[in-house]
Enzyme design. Structure first.
Site, PDB file in Angstrom:
ATOM      1  N   GLY A  48      44.677 -16.425   5.972  1.00 19.44           N
ATOM      2  CA  GLY A  48      43.637 -17.289   6.521  1.00 19.44           C
ATOM      3  C   GLY A  48      42.218 -16.989   6.092  1.00 19.44           C
ATOM      4  O   GLY A  48      41.377 -17.888   6.047  1.00 19.44           O
ATOM      5  N   GLU A 102      38.625 -11.034   9.168  1.00 21.84           N
ATOM      6  CA  GLU A 102      39.636 -11.926   9.770  1.00 21.84           C
ATOM      7  C   GLU A 102      39.130 -13.365   9.733  1.00 21.84           C
ATOM      8  O   GLU A 102      37.928 -13.605   9.796  1.00 21.84           O
ATOM      9  CB  GLU A 102      39.868 -11.518  11.233  1.00 21.84           C
ATOM     10  CG  GLU A 102      41.029 -10.564  11.437  1.00 21.84           C
ATOM     11  CD  GLU A 102      42.386 -11.251  11.318  1.00 21.84           C
ATOM     12  OE1 GLU A 102      42.481 -12.400  10.858  1.00 21.84           O
ATOM     13  OE2 GLU A 102      43.374 -10.606  11.701  1.00 21.84           O
ATOM     14  N   ASP A 103      40.057 -14.306   9.707  1.00 20.67           N
ATOM     15  CA  ASP A 103      39.663 -15.712   9.790  1.00 20.67           C
ATOM     16  C   ASP A 103      39.324 -16.106  11.222  1.00 20.67           C
ATOM     17  O   ASP A 103      38.308 -16.729  11.490  1.00 20.67           O
ATOM     18  CB  ASP A 103      40.759 -16.632   9.223  1.00 20.67           C
ATOM     19  CG  ASP A 103      42.138 -16.385   9.846  1.00 20.67           C
ATOM     20  OD1 ASP A 103      42.311 -15.389  10.593  1.00 20.67           O
ATOM     21  OD2 ASP A 103      43.045 -17.188   9.583  1.00 20.67           O
ATOM     22  N   ASP A 106      41.944 -14.964  18.251  1.00 14.99           N
ATOM     23  CA  ASP A 106      42.307 -15.837  19.362  1.00 14.99           C
ATOM     24  C   ASP A 106      42.596 -14.935  20.576  1.00 14.99           C
ATOM     25  O   ASP A 106      41.668 -14.488  21.245  1.00 14.99           O
ATOM     26  CB  ASP A 106      43.519 -16.660  18.897  1.00 14.99           C
ATOM     27  CG  ASP A 106      44.006 -17.691  19.900  1.00 14.99           C
ATOM     28  OD1 ASP A 106      43.458 -17.774  20.994  1.00 14.99           O
ATOM     29  OD2 ASP A 106      44.968 -18.432  19.586  1.00 14.99           O
ATOM     30  N   ASP A 162      45.079 -22.684   8.688  1.00  9.91           N
ATOM     31  CA  ASP A 162      46.155 -23.656   8.484  1.00  9.91           C
ATOM     32  C   ASP A 162      46.824 -24.071   9.780  1.00  9.91           C
ATOM     33  O   ASP A 162      46.734 -23.389  10.803  1.00  9.91           O
ATOM     34  CB  ASP A 162      47.238 -23.033   7.593  1.00  9.91           C
ATOM     35  CG  ASP A 162      48.027 -21.945   8.332  1.00  9.91           C
ATOM     36  OD1 ASP A 162      47.395 -20.993   8.843  1.00  9.91           O
ATOM     37  OD2 ASP A 162      49.261 -22.066   8.436  1.00  9.91           O
ATOM     38  N   ARG A 168      44.532 -25.542   4.704  1.00  9.03           N
ATOM     39  CA  ARG A 168      43.706 -24.417   4.251  1.00  9.03           C
ATOM     40  C   ARG A 168      42.624 -24.833   3.267  1.00  9.03           C
ATOM     41  O   ARG A 168      41.561 -24.237   3.204  1.00  9.03           O
ATOM     42  CB  ARG A 168      44.566 -23.354   3.554  1.00  9.03           C
ATOM     43  CG  ARG A 168      45.533 -22.634   4.459  1.00  9.03           C
ATOM     44  CD  ARG A 168      46.064 -21.396   3.741  1.00  9.03           C
ATOM     45  NE  ARG A 168      47.295 -20.896   4.326  1.00  9.03           N
ATOM     46  CZ  ARG A 168      47.363 -20.109   5.408  1.00  9.03           C
ATOM     47  NH1 ARG A 168      46.260 -19.756   6.025  1.00  9.03           N
ATOM     48  NH2 ARG A 168      48.524 -19.692   5.864  1.00  9.03           N
TER      49      ARG A 168
HETATM   50  P1  IMP Z   1      45.778 -13.815  17.917  1.00  5.64           P
HETATM   51  O1  IMP Z   1      46.728 -12.727  17.602  1.00  5.64           O
HETATM   52  O2  IMP Z   1      46.177 -14.619  19.106  1.00  5.64           O
HETATM   53  O3  IMP Z   1      44.322 -13.337  18.027  1.00  5.64           O
HETATM   54  O4  IMP Z   1      45.834 -14.842  16.722  1.00  5.64           O
HETATM   55  C1  IMP Z   1      45.269 -14.561  15.495  1.00  5.64           C
HETATM   56  C2  IMP Z   1      45.888 -15.355  14.375  1.00  5.64           C
HETATM   57  O5  IMP Z   1      46.407 -16.608  14.843  1.00  5.64           O
HETATM   58  C3  IMP Z   1      44.854 -15.725  13.344  1.00  5.64           C
HETATM   59  O6  IMP Z   1      44.738 -14.732  12.356  1.00  5.64           O
HETATM   60  C4  IMP Z   1      45.372 -17.046  12.815  1.00  5.64           C
HETATM   61  O7  IMP Z   1      46.292 -16.819  11.772  1.00  5.64           O
HETATM   62  C5  IMP Z   1      46.079 -17.660  13.981  1.00  5.64           C
HETATM   63  N1  IMP Z   1      45.237 -18.631  14.729  1.00  5.64           N
HETATM   64  C6  IMP Z   1      44.702 -18.503  15.968  1.00  5.64           C
HETATM   65  N2  IMP Z   1      44.002 -19.579  16.333  1.00  5.64           N
HETATM   66  C7  IMP Z   1      44.083 -20.433  15.298  1.00  5.64           C
HETATM   67  C8  IMP Z   1      43.533 -21.747  15.069  1.00  5.64           C
HETATM   68  O8  IMP Z   1      42.809 -22.362  15.884  1.00  5.64           O
HETATM   69  N3  IMP Z   1      43.841 -22.303  13.859  1.00  5.64           N
HETATM   70  C9  IMP Z   1      44.616 -21.693  12.917  1.00  5.64           C
HETATM   71  N4  IMP Z   1      45.129 -20.462  13.087  1.00  5.64           N
HETATM   72  C10 IMP Z   1      44.874 -19.848  14.275  1.00  5.64           C
HETATM   73 MG    MG Z   2      45.201 -14.878  10.185  1.00  4.12          MG
END
Ligand code: IMP
Ligand code: MG
Length: 179
Positions: A48, A102-103, A106, A162, A168
């Site tokens: 990402g 990081e992209d 969340d 994505d 992307r």
């Molecule tokens: P986490 O582990 O819940 O913090 O999620 C992190 C990963 O989830 C990121 O590195 C993204 O790959 C994916 N992600 C979370 N939110 C989004 C979004 O709104 N769009 C696309 N990918 C997301």
């Molecule tokens: Mg990611």
């Protein structure tokens, strides 16, 4: 409006705003690392963050190494919670200053797994930089040192991010509108 798989997305953040945010976060990093003696290692978390990282690193004005790792956790628009380990790390982080790119952060589950693994690798310091941050969703205590943009809990695509591998290559950020 655009359609990716089964979902409709509408424009949310134009490329010009992303560019401003990337430049602003780069200047904070430049301030913090000005005069560093050993070049920091920029650790880009694929897939990402590939576009963010390529724009961000070109705004950095100190010598740095750039390395790429992978760890995926997402299927569709919901976090699954299960995170794989770091793949592809081919340089030693021992005694080095590391900046993780990081992209999007969340829930922070991905970040916490990454952080736990990085702690084993004896880096001198680890700082986190993310393009997007979802503060209402974040459930960790790990400090995120550099945040380009904070957003709500909506699901976004574009500029590297994505939805099941699509979206992307979009220049702007789009938000899901029929979930
Ligand atoms: P986490 O582990 O819940 O913090 O999620 C992190 C990963 O989830 C990121 O590195 C993204 O790959 C994916 N992600 C979370 N939110 C989004 C979004 O709104 N769009 C696309 N990918 C997301
Ligand atoms: Mg990611």
């Amino acid at each position: 409006m655009i359609k990716l798989h089964d979902l409709q997305f509408k424009p949310m953040i134009p490329a010009s705003k992303i560019e401003e945010a990337v430049k602003a976060v780069a200047s904070k990093i430049n301030r913090d690392y000005a005069g560093c003696t050993t070049p920091p290692i920029i650790l880009v978390v694929l897939n990402g963050s590939f576009i963010f990282a390529s724009d961000l690193t070109r705004e950095l004005d100190f010598a740095c190494e750039v390395s790429f790792i992978k760890l995926s956790s997402y299927s569709g628009t919901q976090s699954t919670g299960g995170v794989k380990s770091i793949i592809g790390l081919n340089s030693s982080l021992e005694g080095r200053d590391v900046i993780v790119i990081e992209d999007i952060v969340d829930t922070g589950v991905t970040l916490s797994h990454l952080d736990a693994q990085l702690k084993e690798l004896s880096a001198a310091s680890v700082r986190y930089c993310t393009l997007f941050f979802k503060p209402e969703s974040y459930k960790q205590n790990i400090e995120i040192d550099y945040i380009a943009m904070s957003i709500g809990n909506e699901f976004i695509v574009g500029y590297g991010l994505d939805y099941n591998q699509l979206g992307r290559s979009l220049k702007d950020i789009y938000v899901v509108c029929n979930e």
